[in-house]
Design an enzyme around this catalytic site. Sequence first.
Site, PDB file in Angstrom:
ATOM      1  N   ARG A  26      40.521  28.294  45.008  1.00  0.00           N
ATOM      2  CA  ARG A  26      40.250  28.598  43.592  1.00  0.00           C
ATOM      3  C   ARG A  26      41.053  29.822  43.133  1.00  0.00           C
ATOM      4  NH1 ARG A  26      36.621  32.344  41.506  1.00  0.00           N
ATOM      5  NH2 ARG A  26      35.724  31.873  39.455  1.00  0.00           N
ATOM      6  N   ALA A  27      41.031  30.871  43.966  1.00  0.00           N
ATOM      7  CA  ALA A  27      41.723  32.111  43.578  1.00  0.00           C
ATOM      8  C   ALA A  27      43.235  31.888  43.476  1.00  0.00           C
ATOM      9  CB  ALA A  27      41.415  33.213  44.588  1.00  0.00           C
ATOM     10  N   THR A 131      39.576  31.101  59.214  1.00  0.00           N
ATOM     11  CA  THR A 131      38.966  30.635  60.463  1.00  0.00           C
ATOM     12  C   THR A 131      37.690  31.435  60.690  1.00  0.00           C
ATOM     13  OG1 THR A 131      39.122  30.672  62.882  1.00  0.00           O
ATOM     14  CG2 THR A 131      40.583  32.160  61.738  1.00  0.00           C
ATOM     15  N   ASP A 133      36.699  32.213  63.526  1.00  0.00           N
ATOM     16  CA  ASP A 133      36.812  32.912  64.812  1.00  0.00           C
ATOM     17  C   ASP A 133      37.199  34.393  64.719  1.00  0.00           C
ATOM     18  OD1 ASP A 133      36.121  30.597  66.039  1.00  0.00           O
ATOM     19  OD2 ASP A 133      38.123  30.063  66.719  1.00  0.00           O
ATOM     20  N   ALA A 192      20.380  40.517  71.146  1.00  0.00           N
ATOM     21  CA  ALA A 192      20.453  39.746  72.410  1.00  0.00           C
ATOM     22  C   ALA A 192      20.461  40.690  73.614  1.00  0.00           C
ATOM     23  CB  ALA A 192      21.722  38.904  72.415  1.00  0.00           C
ATOM     24  N   HIS A 257      29.073  23.171  65.499  1.00  0.00           N
ATOM     25  CA  HIS A 257      29.730  23.139  64.182  1.00  0.00           C
ATOM     26  C   HIS A 257      28.846  23.577  63.024  1.00  0.00           C
ATOM     27  CE1 HIS A 257      32.512  20.898  66.696  1.00  0.00           C
ATOM     28  NE2 HIS A 257      33.429  21.116  65.777  1.00  0.00           N
TER      29      HIS A 257
HETATM   30  O1  F6P Z   1      39.118  27.310  65.331  1.00  0.00           O
HETATM   31  C1  F6P Z   1      37.779  27.397  64.959  1.00  0.00           C
HETATM   32  C2  F6P Z   1      36.888  26.653  65.877  1.00  0.00           C
HETATM   33  O2  F6P Z   1      35.699  26.672  65.181  1.00  0.00           O
HETATM   34  C3  F6P Z   1      36.699  27.158  67.309  1.00  0.00           C
HETATM   35  O3  F6P Z   1      35.835  28.230  67.466  1.00  0.00           O
HETATM   36  C4  F6P Z   1      36.215  25.928  68.007  1.00  0.00           C
HETATM   37  O4  F6P Z   1      36.442  25.974  69.363  1.00  0.00           O
HETATM   38  C5  F6P Z   1      37.012  24.863  67.366  1.00  0.00           C
HETATM   39  O5  F6P Z   1      37.264  25.311  66.058  1.00  0.00           O
HETATM   40  C6  F6P Z   1      36.402  23.495  67.370  1.00  0.00           C
HETATM   41  O6  F6P Z   1      37.111  22.720  66.484  1.00  0.00           O
HETATM   42  P1  F6P Z   1      37.135  21.143  66.344  1.00  0.00           P
HETATM   43  O7  F6P Z   1      35.867  20.634  66.880  1.00  0.00           O
HETATM   44  O8  F6P Z   1      37.293  20.940  64.881  1.00  0.00           O
HETATM   45  O9  F6P Z   1      38.334  20.689  67.090  1.00  0.00           O
END
Ligand code: F6P
Length: 328
Positions: A26-27, A131, A133, A192, A257
Amino acid sequence: MTTAPPKKIGILTSGGDSPGMNACIRAITRTAVYHELEVVGFRSGFKGVLEMDFRPLGSRSVSNIIQRGGTILGSSRCEEFEEKEGLYRAAENLREIGIDALFVIGGNGSLRGARELMDSWSGQVIGLPGTIDNDLGGTDWTIGFFTALDTALDSIDKIRDTAEAFERIFLIEVMGRLAGDIALGVGISGGAEEILIPEIPLDLEAVGRRLMGAKKRGKGSYIIVVAEGVCNGGAHEVAREITRITSYECKLCVLGHTQRGGSPTARDRILATRLGAHAVKVALDGATGVMVGVQKGELALTRFENLERDRRILDPEQLLKINTMLTI
Ligand code: F6P
C-alpha cells in the site's frame, strides 16, 4: 543505474509471507501514485514475472489492506528463478512490460534473487525486508517480526496456564531456520525457563541438569522455547533427548505457520509504511541494488552484496544469562 527517474514500477512479494507485507504494498503504491508513477503488481512473486502475471495497482486497489495479513499479491518460492535461464526470461519480460524499477518485498532468498536479476536487467531493483524471521542484514527489524512475536507469545501464555495446572514440561517450537530472534523474543517475554536457538551450540545435558535441579527445588511447570533450526528434527528431537536424559515426559507444541498469519501489529504497519514510502523516494533519486531498512531508528540503505556481511549478529548471550538467572 538508470539516470532518468522511473515512470513505471513493479511490486512483488516473495518467499515466506509476513504480516505487514500488505501495508508495504500500500505504501509503495500510494507513494508512487502521488509521484504520478504507473504501478503494477506481480502475482506470486518472481513466478508472476516469469509468467507475465501482473495487474495494474492504483490507490483504490490497495484500499482496506493495511490491516490484513498475508499478501494481496500472493507469494511463492520460485525455483525457476534460481536458474540463469529464468533470470534472462524475467529480464526480457520486465523490458517488454516497460518496468523501470522493481520493488521486491521478501527475505534472504528473495533478495538474493533480486540481486541476481540485476546481472541481466538494467532497471532499478529495490529490496524491502519482509520476513518474520528478522534474519536480514541492513535492518534492525524486518516487516512481520513483531506480529509473529505477539502471535507466538499469545500461544505461550495459553500453554503456560495448562502447563502450570498439570506441572508439566512443555517444549514450544517457533519458526526460525537460521535465526533465534523469534525464540529469544518470545522466550524472554513469555518467561520461558529455557530458550534454545541456532546461534548457541545445543547442550541438552545441561538443559536436563537445570530441569532436574528446578524440579528438585519444587518448580511446577517448565517451558522450553525451541527455534525450529536448533537441530535436525527440531523440538521433536529435543523432546526425545530431554526425556531420555531426565526421564520426564515432555509435551510438545509446534506453533508453525500460525506465526506467519494474522493482522499486523501497529509496529509492523508503521515499519512497513516507512520502508515502503522511503523505497519509492530512493528509487526516484536513482538508487538501485539496495535494500531499505531501519538502523537505530533511522532509515538506511544497504547494498545487496553487503546484506550477508552486514547481517546483525544476534548477541543473545546477555539475554540468555539474564533468563537463566530468572529461572529459579
Ligand atoms: O522464512 C520464513 C519462514 O517462516 C521460516 O521461519 C520457516 O522455516 C519457513 O519460512 C517455512 O516456510 P514454508 O513452509 O513456506 O516453506
